[in-house]
Scaffold this active site. Sequence first.
Site, short mmCIF file in Angstrom:
data_model
loop_
_atom_site.label_atom_id
_atom_site.label_comp_id
_atom_site.label_asym_id
_atom_site.label_seq_id
_atom_site.Cartn_x
_atom_site.Cartn_y
_atom_site.Cartn_z
N GLY A 69 28.87 44.22 17.61
CA GLY A 69 27.44 44.21 17.40
C GLY A 69 26.93 42.82 17.09
O GLY A 69 25.84 42.42 17.54
N THR A 70 27.70 42.06 16.32
CA THR A 70 27.31 40.68 16.01
C THR A 70 27.24 39.84 17.28
O THR A 70 26.30 39.05 17.47
CB THR A 70 28.31 40.06 15.01
OG1 THR A 70 28.21 40.76 13.76
CG2 THR A 70 28.01 38.59 14.79
N GLN A 177 22.08 50.24 12.51
CA GLN A 177 22.13 51.30 11.51
C GLN A 177 21.50 52.60 11.97
O GLN A 177 21.82 53.66 11.45
CB GLN A 177 21.43 50.83 10.22
CG GLN A 177 22.19 49.77 9.45
CD GLN A 177 23.51 50.27 8.90
OE1 GLN A 177 23.70 51.46 8.67
NE2 GLN A 177 24.45 49.36 8.70
N SER A 194 26.05 48.48 17.35
CA SER A 194 27.49 48.35 17.11
C SER A 194 28.12 49.72 16.96
O SER A 194 27.67 50.55 16.16
CB SER A 194 27.72 47.53 15.83
OG SER A 194 29.08 47.27 15.64
N ALA A 195 29.18 49.98 17.72
CA ALA A 195 29.75 51.32 17.81
C ALA A 195 30.36 51.80 16.50
O ALA A 195 30.33 53.00 16.20
CB ALA A 195 30.81 51.36 18.91
N HIS A 196 30.93 50.91 15.70
CA HIS A 196 31.61 51.39 14.49
C HIS A 196 30.63 51.88 13.44
O HIS A 196 31.04 52.46 12.44
CB HIS A 196 32.52 50.30 13.92
CG HIS A 196 31.82 49.19 13.22
ND1 HIS A 196 31.22 48.15 13.88
CD2 HIS A 196 31.63 48.96 11.91
CE1 HIS A 196 30.69 47.32 13.00
NE2 HIS A 196 30.92 47.78 11.79
N CYS A 320 26.70 40.13 -8.19
CA CYS A 320 27.93 40.12 -8.98
C CYS A 320 29.17 40.44 -8.16
O CYS A 320 30.28 40.32 -8.64
CB CYS A 320 27.80 41.12 -10.12
SG CYS A 320 26.34 40.90 -11.13
#
Length: 460
Positions: A69-70, A177, A194-196, A320
Amino acid sequence: MPYFDTASAAPLHPVARQALQAALDEGWADPARLYREGRRARLLLDAAREAAAEAVGCRADELAFTPSGTHAVHAGVAGALAGRRRVGGHLVVSAVEHSSVLHAAEAHAAAGGTVTEVPVDRLGAVAPAGYASALTSTTALACLQSANHEVGTVQPVAEVAEVCAAAGVPLLVDAAQSLGWGPVEGAWSVLAASAHKWGGPPGVGLLAVRKGVRFAPQGPADERESGRSPGFTNLPAVVAAAASLRAVRAEADAEAARLRVLVDRIRRRVARLVPDVEVVGHADRRLPHLVTFSCLYVDGETLLHELDRAGWSVSSGSSCTSSTLTPSHVLRAMGVLSEGNVRVSLPRGTTAEEVNGFLEVLPRAVAGVREELGVAEPAASATPVAEAVEVDALGLRCPQPVIELARAIGTVPVGGTVTVLSDDEVARLDIPAWCAMRGHAYLGETPHGAAVAYRVRRSV
């Protein structure tokens, strides 16, 4: 062990597993070759492209498969900007885009382009008017995610697409998403996914470019995937990605309705069960499976470890949990509390019993972390000691500066001030957020050597 982090990566869907195994046996050859093994592979690739294009809502010849996807985002941004370089070098993005979009914007700026970030409201949503005011005669491309990856807020893509179309500017949508839940509405120009994220195998991205959009693929020319993604396609993974996308979309409406009920339960009960918590993101216009909340006086990394030890896998946008000790750019853009941030994103099939179990564990985990940090505010009836108090929090990291402020506020009368000296970048976000949550007045900040002085007036 309940896994509640599908916004990062969804478990492999059973259909994806079956399709992957079948394609490993049948689709190992080069689909560009004319012999029987190549023709068989080509049939699988074409069928996968047709299925994915149908789910996206585009033509099959508009869609290319990428290694991630990136990669799809980077190729989409670079190709769209290059295709419209005669118009200008101005890029418009929202302040809460995924890091892949923001990194592409940084690379564009480093190469001499200009970038405008459109702000969001406290719920994480952009306003179409914000894009309208950001677009100029030199704008080559605008980018907007379909839904936020950290807080789940769904963006007004269709309205922004109308604004961009009126200005003659293409809109790139990062649909990573949301694509598993349904097609992206509106007249977008370029789309990446993105497939994952929907239960397909990792290492497969989608890049759709509408016909008529000026697009110039960057890098050395390659004959595969319309020149938009060079190299040999991982055909078994592509087949599994397309098959799982079709499968999750077939069950999306029913599963979304079921998970929305569970997420609503988390939103309501977290606010009741955990003191000093802020549930962030839009309450209604959001992804059905995702909820994010932030807990005052909590170290986010410690809280995630406590939940992990108790058997719950969740994520965080908290500063954090970051080696840079800077707050999430999404939470910072929204102006909400970042410390003790927890993101819960439920996988398909999550049960009410699992959610109830998480809600039983969470209050104890938060209380335990606060106890370790020694959180104890002075009683409201305590006798003030001065009209103004200065707190030295230099060298202390999230959430300690806010804890020190909470301890000090009771030492001044109503109308008195507390000044916190801090060199922690997170304080710039969390001190105003604490004031909003506790009903005190944030008076602003001033430089103090290498640090910053934050002034707060006690109001209650």
